[in-house]
Design a protein around this motif. Structure first.
Motif, short mmCIF file in Angstrom:
data_model
loop_
_atom_site.label_atom_id
_atom_site.label_comp_id
_atom_site.label_asym_id
_atom_site.label_seq_id
_atom_site.Cartn_x
_atom_site.Cartn_y
_atom_site.Cartn_z
N VAL A 61 0.84 -1.20 0.00
CA VAL A 61 0.00 0.00 0.00
C VAL A 61 0.87 1.25 0.00
CG1 VAL A 61 -1.74 1.30 1.28
CG2 VAL A 61 -1.91 -1.18 1.15
N SER A 62 1.89 1.28 0.86
CA SER A 62 2.74 2.46 0.92
C SER A 62 3.60 2.59 -0.33
CB SER A 62 3.61 2.44 2.17
OG SER A 62 4.47 1.33 2.18
N ALA A 63 4.00 1.48 -0.92
CA ALA A 63 4.80 1.53 -2.14
C ALA A 63 3.97 2.08 -3.30
CB ALA A 63 5.33 0.15 -2.49
N VAL A 64 2.73 1.64 -3.42
CA VAL A 64 1.87 2.14 -4.49
C VAL A 64 1.61 3.62 -4.28
CG1 VAL A 64 -0.44 2.00 -5.50
CG2 VAL A 64 0.82 -0.09 -4.98
N LYS A 65 1.37 4.04 -3.06
CA LYS A 65 1.15 5.46 -2.78
C LYS A 65 2.39 6.27 -3.11
CE LYS A 65 -0.15 8.79 0.81
NZ LYS A 65 0.21 9.85 -0.07
N GLN A 66 3.56 5.78 -2.68
CA GLN A 66 4.80 6.49 -2.99
C GLN A 66 5.02 6.57 -4.50
OE1 GLN A 66 8.80 4.75 -2.20
NE2 GLN A 66 9.08 6.57 -0.92
N MET A 67 4.75 5.48 -5.20
CA MET A 67 4.91 5.48 -6.66
C MET A 67 3.95 6.48 -7.30
SD MET A 67 6.72 4.10 -9.14
CE MET A 67 7.29 2.46 -8.79
N ASP A 68 2.69 6.48 -6.88
CA ASP A 68 1.71 7.42 -7.43
C ASP A 68 2.10 8.87 -7.16
OD1 ASP A 68 0.09 5.48 -8.55
OD2 ASP A 68 -1.32 5.43 -6.87
N ASP A 69 2.49 9.16 -5.94
CA ASP A 69 2.90 10.53 -5.58
C ASP A 69 4.11 10.97 -6.40
OD1 ASP A 69 0.87 10.54 -3.71
OD2 ASP A 69 2.20 10.25 -1.98
N THR A 70 5.06 10.06 -6.55
CA THR A 70 6.28 10.38 -7.30
C THR A 70 5.97 10.60 -8.77
OG1 THR A 70 7.54 9.06 -5.72
CG2 THR A 70 8.62 9.58 -7.79
N ILE A 71 5.13 9.76 -9.34
CA ILE A 71 4.75 9.91 -10.74
C ILE A 71 4.04 11.24 -10.95
CG2 ILE A 71 3.17 9.03 -12.52
CD1 ILE A 71 3.99 6.19 -11.58
N ARG A 72 3.14 11.60 -10.04
CA ARG A 72 2.42 12.88 -10.16
C ARG A 72 3.39 14.06 -10.13
NH1 ARG A 72 -1.81 10.64 -7.82
NH2 ARG A 72 -1.12 10.88 -5.68
N GLN A 73 4.35 14.02 -9.20
CA GLN A 73 5.33 15.11 -9.10
C GLN A 73 6.22 15.15 -10.34
OE1 GLN A 73 5.56 17.55 -6.68
NE2 GLN A 73 6.96 18.45 -8.17
N PHE A 74 6.61 13.99 -10.84
CA PHE A 74 7.43 13.93 -12.05
C PHE A 74 6.68 14.55 -13.22
CE2 PHE A 74 9.89 12.25 -15.49
CZ PHE A 74 11.15 12.00 -14.98
N ASP A 75 5.38 14.24 -13.34
CA ASP A 75 4.56 14.83 -14.40
C ASP A 75 4.51 16.35 -14.29
OD1 ASP A 75 3.84 12.44 -15.68
OD2 ASP A 75 2.01 12.20 -14.50
N ARG A 76 4.29 16.86 -13.09
CA ARG A 76 4.24 18.32 -12.88
C ARG A 76 5.56 18.98 -13.25
NH1 ARG A 76 1.03 16.94 -8.22
NH2 ARG A 76 2.90 16.92 -6.94
N ASN A 77 6.65 18.37 -12.82
CA ASN A 77 7.96 18.92 -13.15
C ASN A 77 8.24 18.90 -14.64
OD1 ASN A 77 8.40 19.31 -10.43
ND2 ASN A 77 9.97 17.75 -10.23
N LEU A 78 7.85 17.80 -15.30
CA LEU A 78 8.06 17.71 -16.74
C LEU A 78 7.28 18.77 -17.48
CD1 LEU A 78 9.51 16.26 -19.00
CD2 LEU A 78 7.63 14.59 -19.05
N GLU A 79 6.05 19.05 -17.03
CA GLU A 79 5.26 20.12 -17.64
C GLU A 79 5.98 21.46 -17.52
OE1 GLU A 79 1.39 20.11 -15.84
OE2 GLU A 79 0.96 18.08 -16.56
N GLN A 80 6.61 21.71 -16.39
CA GLN A 80 7.36 22.95 -16.20
C GLN A 80 8.57 22.99 -17.12
OE1 GLN A 80 8.18 23.10 -12.01
NE2 GLN A 80 6.22 24.06 -11.55
N LEU A 81 9.26 21.88 -17.26
CA LEU A 81 10.43 21.84 -18.14
C LEU A 81 10.04 22.07 -19.60
CD1 LEU A 81 12.50 18.93 -16.55
CD2 LEU A 81 13.05 21.38 -16.53
#
Length: 123
Positions: A61-81
């Motif tokens: 459960v915590s791994a899936v949450k961490q993966m989801d949170d990380t993917i979301r942040q990566f997406d936001r950062n990529l949009e900024q780049l």
């Protein structure tokens, strides 16, 4: 062997983000460099979560949450780049990185979810 390929891909992907040429004002360039550094850290976090789940040392459960949170942040950062890219060459590099990311993104989410359900389903 398959896991080693994913880890190598993530490390290479991180390097691409760091080496991607970005031009903008001095302040914007500092922001872009900071975001690229975050991308490297986020890609490492994804690999770590994937490895811990695969070794059954992290709660699914915590791994899936961490993966989801990380993917979301990566997406936001990529949009900024993407917004920092001004020249055709920069846009081409960021476009290539985006295509690589979106292909990997699907794989990363599926892997986390599969491990989660493997651990949850009895039998």
């Amino acid at each position: 062997m398959k896991n080693n390929r994913k880890i190598c891909f993530m490390l290479l992907f991180s390097c691409c983000l760091l080496l991607a040429p970005l031009t903008a004002s001095a302040l914007a360039m500092n922001d872009a460099i900071s975001i690229a550094g975050q991308q490297r850290m986020l890609s490492q976090r994804m690999v770590k979560a994937y490895a811990l789940v695969g070794q059954h040392t992290m709660l699914s459960v915590s791994a899936v949450k961490q993966m989801d949170d990380t993917i979301r942040q990566f997406d936001r950062n990529l949009e900024q780049l993407v917004l920092f890219a001004e020249t055709p060459k920069e846009k081409k590099v960021i476009g290539k990185i985006s295509r690589l990311w979106f292909a990997y993104r699907v794989s990363a989410k599926q892997s986390a979810l599969l491990h989660f359900f493997d651990r949850r389903v009895p039998g």
